[in-house]
Scaffold this active site. Structure first.
Site, PDB file in Angstrom:
ATOM      1  N   ILE A 205     -18.977   4.167-107.026  1.00  0.00           N
ATOM      2  CA  ILE A 205     -18.440   3.288-105.982  1.00  0.00           C
ATOM      3  C   ILE A 205     -19.455   2.231-105.540  1.00  0.00           C
ATOM      4  O   ILE A 205     -19.061   1.131-105.139  1.00  0.00           O
ATOM      5  CB  ILE A 205     -17.966   4.101-104.763  1.00  0.00           C
ATOM      6  CG1 ILE A 205     -19.123   4.896-104.148  1.00  0.00           C
ATOM      7  CG2 ILE A 205     -16.806   5.016-105.143  1.00  0.00           C
ATOM      8  CD1 ILE A 205     -18.773   5.577-102.837  1.00  0.00           C
TER       9      ILE A 205
ATOM     10  N   TRP B  71     -11.264  11.932-106.585  1.00  0.00           N
ATOM     11  CA  TRP B  71     -10.336  11.147-105.755  1.00  0.00           C
ATOM     12  C   TRP B  71     -10.525   9.642-105.907  1.00  0.00           C
ATOM     13  O   TRP B  71      -9.853   8.870-105.247  1.00  0.00           O
ATOM     14  CB  TRP B  71     -10.466  11.540-104.297  1.00  0.00           C
ATOM     15  CG  TRP B  71     -11.858  11.582-103.726  1.00  0.00           C
ATOM     16  CD1 TRP B  71     -12.862  10.684-103.915  1.00  0.00           C
ATOM     17  CD2 TRP B  71     -12.396  12.597-102.865  1.00  0.00           C
ATOM     18  NE1 TRP B  71     -13.985  11.053-103.239  1.00  0.00           N
ATOM     19  CE2 TRP B  71     -13.738  12.229-102.560  1.00  0.00           C
ATOM     20  CE3 TRP B  71     -11.893  13.766-102.304  1.00  0.00           C
ATOM     21  CZ2 TRP B  71     -14.561  12.989-101.736  1.00  0.00           C
ATOM     22  CZ3 TRP B  71     -12.725  14.513-101.483  1.00  0.00           C
ATOM     23  CH2 TRP B  71     -14.027  14.136-101.208  1.00  0.00           C
ATOM     24  N   ASP B  72     -11.424   9.189-106.769  1.00  0.00           N
ATOM     25  CA  ASP B  72     -11.634   7.750-106.981  1.00  0.00           C
ATOM     26  C   ASP B  72     -11.296   7.352-108.422  1.00  0.00           C
ATOM     27  O   ASP B  72     -10.179   6.933-108.716  1.00  0.00           O
ATOM     28  CB  ASP B  72     -13.077   7.369-106.649  1.00  0.00           C
ATOM     29  CG  ASP B  72     -13.360   7.434-105.157  1.00  0.00           C
ATOM     30  OD1 ASP B  72     -12.487   7.032-104.372  1.00  0.00           O
ATOM     31  OD2 ASP B  72     -14.450   7.895-104.774  1.00  0.00           O
ATOM     32  N   ARG B  73     -12.250   7.496-109.320  1.00  0.00           N
ATOM     33  CA  ARG B  73     -12.037   7.126-110.722  1.00  0.00           C
ATOM     34  C   ARG B  73     -10.965   7.986-111.374  1.00  0.00           C
ATOM     35  O   ARG B  73     -10.230   7.519-112.254  1.00  0.00           O
ATOM     36  CB  ARG B  73     -13.351   7.245-111.489  1.00  0.00           C
ATOM     37  CG  ARG B  73     -14.380   6.210-111.101  1.00  0.00           C
ATOM     38  CD  ARG B  73     -15.777   6.518-111.591  1.00  0.00           C
ATOM     39  NE  ARG B  73     -16.424   7.530-110.776  1.00  0.00           N
ATOM     40  CZ  ARG B  73     -17.712   7.841-110.859  1.00  0.00           C
ATOM     41  NH1 ARG B  73     -18.482   7.215-111.743  1.00  0.00           N
ATOM     42  NH2 ARG B  73     -18.240   8.775-110.086  1.00  0.00           N
TER      43      ARG B  73
ATOM     44  N   ASN C 158     -25.803  14.538-111.710  1.00  0.00           N
ATOM     45  CA  ASN C 158     -25.068  15.339-110.732  1.00  0.00           C
ATOM     46  C   ASN C 158     -25.383  16.825-110.857  1.00  0.00           C
ATOM     47  O   ASN C 158     -25.164  17.585-109.910  1.00  0.00           O
ATOM     48  CB  ASN C 158     -23.557  15.116-110.896  1.00  0.00           C
ATOM     49  CG  ASN C 158     -23.048  14.043-109.947  1.00  0.00           C
ATOM     50  OD1 ASN C 158     -23.133  14.174-108.731  1.00  0.00           O
ATOM     51  ND2 ASN C 158     -22.512  12.979-110.519  1.00  0.00           N
TER      52      ASN C 158
ATOM     53  N   CYS D  84     -13.780  13.074-112.185  1.00  0.00           N
ATOM     54  CA  CYS D  84     -15.038  12.341-112.012  1.00  0.00           C
ATOM     55  C   CYS D  84     -15.968  13.283-111.256  1.00  0.00           C
ATOM     56  O   CYS D  84     -16.155  14.421-111.688  1.00  0.00           O
ATOM     57  CB  CYS D  84     -14.816  11.011-111.301  1.00  0.00           C
ATOM     58  SG  CYS D  84     -13.800  11.090-109.808  1.00  0.00           S
ATOM     59  N   SER D  85     -16.506  12.871-110.117  1.00  0.00           N
ATOM     60  CA  SER D  85     -17.333  13.785-109.328  1.00  0.00           C
ATOM     61  C   SER D  85     -16.464  14.623-108.395  1.00  0.00           C
ATOM     62  O   SER D  85     -16.399  15.842-108.516  1.00  0.00           O
ATOM     63  CB  SER D  85     -18.388  13.004-108.531  1.00  0.00           C
ATOM     64  OG  SER D  85     -19.299  12.368-109.413  1.00  0.00           O
TER      65      SER D  85
END
Length: 614
Positions: free
Chosen positions: A327, A394-396, A301, A390-391
């Site tokens: 994802i 909003w997910d992990r 990243n 995470c990146s």
């Protein structure tokens, strides 16, 4: 001749039957009926294929009956033209992710046995695959296909979601939109508290358009500082408070990755801000940063302008990589799980366990649970403050903060608390439900889709299996949430952020899923719940050998996997017995207290003793 009737939607709101309540329904009140099909308030029949339809059930074989399509669901009833006995298939249209014509000259789908019957094939987000065979006369397949394409993908066709047409009325005290208040939840956590303050700098979503309007940030950070930090964090998602320990003041904060990039950018404002989070905890000497990604992904990243907190720059912090994949990996894992569930009967296939292992689904769950358990342990035992990202955060990030908060705080293990947790950590903090689920979107191959929230619910279920008496809610509650994650019957999970939901005015236009939960509260209670767990921290064993395949959700369509007696019915009976015994104990305690008061003589003071006391 087979008959296909397309009906113009009619207004059922004035029907006398629409006011009747059916308390026995688990999902919602079904009121009006059209052509024998029970309908939700606002639901109307659009197409009725009256005969000559065969459903190719993967478990029971070919079943003949009729197909009915409403503006909300697809129904298949087994039986003859004279009598349709059972509803075999009932699927909300927005749960369908792809519809294909099979048979005929062109087709992109073929059965494993080589046969290619003429009809329709539907792939659903709840891992079902539905196959219907129709006759080629009267273009009945085209009528059904076109109507399904129109109603199953409202976002692509610029149509309203059925949630905006759903006319169910709930009692005023069962209004699910009032379940969560950010201010109330922060007050429950102890705010206002030294070292932290509220900020309304995001009230118009100008600081970060995917964050909620109310945030809690370090007290020493000014609003101008927040602006500077937002420029150095992906999507402007700065570190903000999620949870605070009631005794040690250790905190869970969440954010997105720093924008370090190849040039190795630094931000004095961001470094100072991280130090302020650490300073708010008097017991901690280092801020523990849990980066949910594998280290290789975090390094990759950097080339895209992202990065991570390097030790030589953030000297007061310690960085841990959690090795949770992105994802795309999770989407592929779920696809393999779907194939394993469809191609085999888990109860009798000798390759079932090896097929399940190859999906890596349980392995991914193990990694997520291991990271969340480590966070909870460091906060509880080490009194350390933790920053999770995470990146984009909003997910992990939501998976880890939510699971660790469930382990640390028993409030989130109650029915009300779990609803608050989802509202706070997932909905208000901008998990992209619309993109991850693909609500009403016909682009089934969209690379943004991923089962992030499903994984979280699966992990919660895994914890309930290890601590069956620590949760107030039951398995049916978790399944209900997942069903309506896809159904678009309620406005709860629609759109990507708090800002978008306010813009669409969902609170006025739609109902909340939590209204249903509060109206049928007893259906979702765990009969084995023990309130003595209220002050306990749960640290589940994060090892694959201690995790289970969730047959109650993934294999529920297979009748061979169902229990002979529905467990929810047994739980209802146990709850009734518990309530009866509790009332009996309370009555006996009152009787005992009354007898003790009656048998003990009134206390009198002798005159001589009274004189001496004077």
């Amino acid at each position: 001749m087979p008959e296909c009737i397309e009906l113009t939607p009619m207004d059922n709101s004035k029907s006398p039957e629409s006011t009747q309540k059916a308390n026995t329904m688990v999902e919602s009140t079904l009121t009006t009926k059209s052509d024998g099909v029970p309908l939700y308030p606002g639901e109307v029949v659009c197409v009725a294929l009256l005969k000559d339809v065969t459903y190719l059930c993967p478990y029971m074989g070919a079943l003949t009956g009729r197909l009915v399509v409403t503006n909300y669901k697809l129904y298949f009833y087994q039986g003859t033209t004279e009598q349709y006995t059972r509803c075999i298939v009932e699927v909300p249209l927005c749960t369908i992710s792809r519809i294909e014509k099979v048979g005929g000259v062109t087709t992109s789908s073929r059965n494993p046995d080589g046969r290619n019957p003429y009809g329709l094939e539907m792939f659903c987000k709840d891992i079902r695959v539905l196959r219907f065979v129709m006759r080629q006369e009267n273009r009945q397949r085209k009528t059904i296909h076109d109507k399904l394409q129109e109603l199953s993908f409202p976002a692509s066709n610029k149509l309203p979601f059925f949630a905006c047409l759903f006319k169910e009325e709930y009692a005023e005290d069962k209004n699910g939109w009032t379940t969560y208040s950010a201010k109330t939840e922060y007050q429950r956590l102890g705010m206002p508290i030294e070292g932290w303050r509220y900020t309304k700098h995001n009230s118009k979503y100008e600081l970060c358009d995917t964050y909620p309007h109310l945030l809690v940030v370090p007290a020493a950070a000014s609003d101008d500082d927040l602006k500077q930090v937002a420029q150095f964090r992906s999507r402007g998602r700065i570190p903000v408070l999620s949870w605070i320990h009631p005794e040690s003041q250790a905190t869970i904060t969440r954010c997105a990755q720093p924008l370090v990039g190849i040039s190795g950018k630094k931000s004095r404002d961001d470094e100072r801000y991280i130090q302020l989070i650490l300073d708010a905890n008097p017991h901690a000497h280092k801020l523990l940063i849990f980066d949910a990604r594998p280290q290789a992904n975090a390094v990759a990243n950097v080339a895209r302008g992202g990065g991570y907190e390097k030790a030589d720059v953030y000297t007061s912090s310690e960085l841990f990589f959690c090795d949770i994949h992105n994802i795309h990996v999770m989407r592929e894992s779920l696809r393999k799980l779907q194939d394993a569930c469809l191609l085999a009967h888990p109860n009798d296939d000798k390759h079932w366990l090896s097929n399940l292992e190859q999906t890596q689904w349980l392995h991914h769950s193990k990694v997520i649970l291991a990271a969340a358990t480590r966070i909870a342990d460091r906060i509880e035992s080490g009194k350390a403050s933790v920053l999770v990202h995470c990146s984009d955060g909003w997910d992990r990030t939501a998976q880890l903060t939510s699971l660790s908060m469930i382990m640390l705080d028993s409030y989130y293990r109650t029915l009300e608390g779990f609803m608050v947790l989802i509202e706070k950590e997932w909905l208000s903090f901008g998990h992209k439900f619309a993109q991850r689920i693909g609500h009403g979107d016909k682009n089934h191959s969209d690379s943004e889709r991923s089962p992030v929230f499903l994984q979280f619910i699966d992990c919660v279920w895994q914890i309930t299996q290890q601590f069956p008496t620590a949760f107030e809610f039951n398995e049916q509650f978790l399944i209900l949430i997942l069903d309506h994650l896809y159904s678009c019957l309620y406005g709860t999970f629609l759109y990507n952020s708090e800002r978008e939901r306010k813009k669409e005015d969902l609170r006025k236009k739609t109902k909340s899923l939590w209204s249903l939960v509060m109206s049928l509260r007893d259906d979702y209670l765990n009969a084995l719940y023990v309130s003595a767990y209220q002050n306990h921290v749960l640290l589940p064993i994060a090892a694959v050998r201690h995790l289970d395949f969730w047959a109650g959700y993934y294999a529920r369509w297979n009748p061979k996997m169902k229990m002979q007696e529905p467990i929810q019915e047994r739980h209802k009976e146990l709850l009734k017995i518990r309530d009866h015994l509790r009332k009996k104990v309370e009555e006996l305690e009152r009787q005992l207290a009354a007898k003790q008061n009656a048998s003990s003589p009134a206390l009198t003071i002798p005159q001589d003793a009274a004189a001496l006391s004077v």
